[in-house]
Design a protein around this motif. Structure first.
Motif, PDB file in Angstrom:
ATOM      1  N   ILE A  10       0.835  -1.198   0.000  1.00  0.00           N
ATOM      2  CA  ILE A  10       0.000   0.000   0.000  1.00  0.00           C
ATOM      3  C   ILE A  10       0.871   1.249   0.000  1.00  0.00           C
ATOM      4  O   ILE A  10       0.602   2.213  -0.731  1.00  0.00           O
ATOM      5  N   ALA A  11       1.931   1.236   0.792  1.00  0.00           N
ATOM      6  CA  ALA A  11       2.837   2.386   0.822  1.00  0.00           C
ATOM      7  C   ALA A  11       3.457   2.620  -0.549  1.00  0.00           C
ATOM      8  O   ALA A  11       3.593   3.765  -1.005  1.00  0.00           O
ATOM      9  N   ILE A  36      -9.722  14.895  -3.931  1.00  0.00           N
ATOM     10  CA  ILE A  36      -8.797  13.923  -3.355  1.00  0.00           C
ATOM     11  C   ILE A  36      -9.479  13.203  -2.195  1.00  0.00           C
ATOM     12  O   ILE A  36      -9.765  13.811  -1.157  1.00  0.00           O
ATOM     13  N   PRO A  37      -9.762  11.911  -2.357  1.00  0.00           N
ATOM     14  CA  PRO A  37     -10.358  11.155  -1.256  1.00  0.00           C
ATOM     15  C   PRO A  37      -9.304  10.818  -0.212  1.00  0.00           C
ATOM     16  O   PRO A  37      -8.170  10.455  -0.540  1.00  0.00           O
ATOM     17  N   ILE A  38      -9.682  10.950   1.044  1.00  0.00           N
ATOM     18  CA  ILE A  38      -8.766  10.617   2.128  1.00  0.00           C
ATOM     19  C   ILE A  38      -9.554   9.870   3.190  1.00  0.00           C
ATOM     20  O   ILE A  38     -10.765  10.099   3.364  1.00  0.00           O
ATOM     21  N   ALA A  39      -8.923   8.948   3.862  1.00  0.00           N
ATOM     22  CA  ALA A  39      -9.585   8.149   4.895  1.00  0.00           C
ATOM     23  C   ALA A  39      -9.119   8.595   6.280  1.00  0.00           C
ATOM     24  O   ALA A  39      -8.057   9.221   6.430  1.00  0.00           O
ATOM     25  N   PHE A  40      -9.894   8.247   7.290  1.00  0.00           N
ATOM     26  CA  PHE A  40      -9.546   8.687   8.640  1.00  0.00           C
ATOM     27  C   PHE A  40      -8.196   8.165   9.089  1.00  0.00           C
ATOM     28  O   PHE A  40      -7.540   8.773   9.945  1.00  0.00           O
ATOM     29  N   LEU A  52      -3.203   1.242   7.215  1.00  0.00           N
ATOM     30  CA  LEU A  52      -1.870   1.841   7.265  1.00  0.00           C
ATOM     31  C   LEU A  52      -1.999   3.274   7.769  1.00  0.00           C
ATOM     32  O   LEU A  52      -2.469   4.156   7.051  1.00  0.00           O
ATOM     33  N   ALA A  53      -1.584   3.508   8.986  1.00  0.00           N
ATOM     34  CA  ALA A  53      -1.805   4.806   9.636  1.00  0.00           C
ATOM     35  C   ALA A  53      -0.838   5.869   9.129  1.00  0.00           C
ATOM     36  O   ALA A  53       0.353   5.607   8.956  1.00  0.00           O
ATOM     37  N   LYS A  54      -1.369   7.062   8.876  1.00  0.00           N
ATOM     38  CA  LYS A  54      -0.623   8.305   8.672  1.00  0.00           C
ATOM     39  C   LYS A  54       0.112   8.414   7.342  1.00  0.00           C
ATOM     40  O   LYS A  54       0.412   9.527   6.896  1.00  0.00           O
ATOM     41  N   THR A  55       0.431   7.309   6.694  1.00  0.00           N
ATOM     42  CA  THR A  55       1.244   7.362   5.481  1.00  0.00           C
ATOM     43  C   THR A  55       0.584   8.182   4.384  1.00  0.00           C
ATOM     44  O   THR A  55       1.247   8.978   3.699  1.00  0.00           O
ATOM     45  N   SER A  56      -0.719   8.028   4.200  1.00  0.00           N
ATOM     46  CA  SER A  56      -1.384   8.743   3.110  1.00  0.00           C
ATOM     47  C   SER A  56      -1.301  10.255   3.300  1.00  0.00           C
ATOM     48  O   SER A  56      -1.327  11.002   2.312  1.00  0.00           O
ATOM     49  N   TRP A  57      -1.201  10.726   4.545  1.00  0.00           N
ATOM     50  CA  TRP A  57      -1.113  12.169   4.772  1.00  0.00           C
ATOM     51  C   TRP A  57       0.161  12.739   4.153  1.00  0.00           C
ATOM     52  O   TRP A  57       0.159  13.851   3.611  1.00  0.00           O
ATOM     53  N   THR A  58       1.242  11.993   4.206  1.00  0.00           N
ATOM     54  CA  THR A  58       2.502  12.427   3.597  1.00  0.00           C
ATOM     55  C   THR A  58       2.306  12.728   2.117  1.00  0.00           C
ATOM     56  O   THR A  58       2.805  13.733   1.592  1.00  0.00           O
TER      57      THR A  58
END
Length: 481
Positions: A10-11, A36-40, A52-58
């Motif tokens: 996923i990363a 841009i879709p983003i999940a909690f 996978l926590a926090k990675t998508s925020w980057t």
């Protein structure tokens, strides 16, 4: 993609699927916004949640900078929330709805409001508010039907939206027009049920996702559907703009049927072939529609007409989606109706969206009635003349939070809740890039929190309370907390 739970896969997807070149191509295609879709889980996860926590925020922060660079604006869409708001795979879990529904329906909604607050504080900062001026706070909540049908009650969804409005406008701080436009999905009730909701509010809008598929289907070539968007949606969206205010279609596609690999989720089949669960009456084989390399000039011209009609009818819209990945088995996109990038490359996309104005009329139909009549929005709908975005909306007082009821169990007062005793996980800002030679000035990236007076603590589980699984609590026993 592997199915072994390997989060590194996923990363890698985040790092490679959408890159800066895509933003350059979007701008070159004459498009001016990205949704841009983003999940909690961009913010945090709870124990035993397999995300996978926090990675998508980057990578969202990278997207913000690319949007700045190429002159694009962002519609930030909260696409997945705790418990699932619709029971579909893109909400975090395929299956039951546990948001405003079931034993954990209130607790999951409380947690979601905090995530909305954290995102709102970030995008309301002066460093970000102009590039992220639109916030879709809950993607496709499955509310229509409500009550005994098992979905969330309409009034509970309204109460959630009203509470979110107060939270977001508090995050914006003092003054008129601060923070993003707040977009409410219609919950599949249709626009008419939302007329008058939060009348006079500061920059609120409606969202709906008009697709020609996912219900009854009609056979035919793309040219047969050329004017269909005009008849179906011109008055619908134009009417909502006139009666409510800002209205945008958060999703649409070229799909004239539901063919395409995994369009209906893995293993679900298609309505077109009569293999979708609970659906019968096959219209044909999907093989033709899945292989764009066989499409004739007539098919592509028909799809261009469908796209132009859709843009004209909706007025303001977002295509779903920019890119579909190539199949590992064939090396080709296997759901071609859904890739705008492929449509540009292969010749069925509108090359200049500005030319779509009046397209419905050219086909003997009518375009978006609001724009055709030269409609305009009120000052409050545009964030003008608002002194107090909360006090000036009297109807906010008519909504109770937490809600009085949720789906399946009714009386929400009996259900477990969280308590506001936890620290707020403020979202990180970008770091100053290391230059060679060193930069001559330091960029202000903000702090991640716009309003320092917004100090309410985070809703977190009560110590010692034996909460049921937040994602599977429809039939759980109600704990004593």
């Amino acid at each position: 993609m592997q199915r072994d739970g390997n989060l590194d896969v996923i990363a890698n997807h985040y790092a490679t699927f959408i890159v800066e070149e895509d933003f350059a191509q979007i701008a070159a295609a004459g498009l001016n916004w990205v949704r841009i879709p983003i999940a909690f889980w961009a913010i945090e996860v709870y124990p035993n949640e397999p995300f996978l926590a926090k990675t998508s925020w980057t990578y969202f922060l990278k997207a913000v900078e690319w949007a700045r660079k190429y002159g694009l604006r962002i519609n930030l869409d909260l696409h997945a929330v705790p418990g699932s708001q619709n029971g579909w795979n893109h909400s975090g879990k395929l299956g039951d709805i546990n948001f405003l529904r079931g034993v954990m329906g209130v607790a999951n909604a409380q947690r979601t409001l905090d995530y909305i607050r954290i995102l709102a504080e970030f995008i309301s900062q002066p460093e970000y508010k102009d590039v992220i001026p639109f916030f879709g706070i809950l993607n496709e909540p499955q509310a229509s039907g409500g009550g005994d049908s098992g979905y969330m009650p309409k009034e509970s969804l309204r109460a959630f939206y009203a509470e979110a409005y107060k939270i977001i406008r508090t995050a914006g701080g003092s003054g008129a027009g601060n923070g993003p436009v707040i977009s409410f999905h219609d919950g599949y009730y249709g626009f008419g049920d939302w007329t008058g909701f939060l009348a006079g509010a500061d920059r609120v809008g409606l969202d709906s996702h008009p697709y020609m598929v996912f219900s009854s289907l009609t056979p035919g070539e793309p040219a047969d559907f050329a004017s269909a968007p005009c008849g179906r949606w011109s008055d619908m969206f134009g009417g909502a703009m006139s009666s409510y205010g800002i209205t945008a279609a958060g999703e649409w596609s070229y799909a004239i049927n539901d063919c395409g690999l995994y369009v209906n989720s893995v293993g679900q089949g298609t309505r077109y072939e009569g293999t979708f669960p609970g659906y019968s009456g096959a219209l044909g084989s999907c093989s033709r529609w899945n292989d764009y390399t066989t499409w004739t000039p007539a098919i592509k011209a028909g799809l261009r007409d469908v796209g132009a009609s859709t843009m004209d009818a909706l007025g303001d819209s977002f295509f779903w989606t920019w890119r579909i990945g190539e199949s590992a088995a064939t090396g080709k996109v296997e759901a071609p109706f859904w890739s705008y990038k492929l449509a540009l490359e292969e010749g069925w996309a509108v090359t200049d969206p500005r030319t779509t104005v009046g397209h419905c009329q050219s086909l003997g139909s009518s375009g978006n009635s609001f724009y055709a009549a030269g409609g305009s929005f009120t000052g409050a709908q545009l964030g003008q003349g608002v002194t107090d975005a909360i006090a000036e909306v009297p109807s906010l007082a008519s909504y109770t939070w937490p809600p009085l009821e949720v789906g399946l169990v009714g009386n929400a007062a009996l259900l477990p809740t969280y308590t506001a005793t936890g620290p707020i996980p403020t979202l990180p800002v970008p770091s100053q890039p290391v230059g060679t030679p060193a930069p001559t000035a330091v960029t202000d990236f903000g702090t991640g929190w716009n309003n320092p007076a917004d100090t309410v603590l985070m809703q977190v589980p009560i110590p010692g309370c034996a909460y049921p699984n937040a994602w599977d609590a429809n039939n759980a026993a109600v704990p004593v907390c």
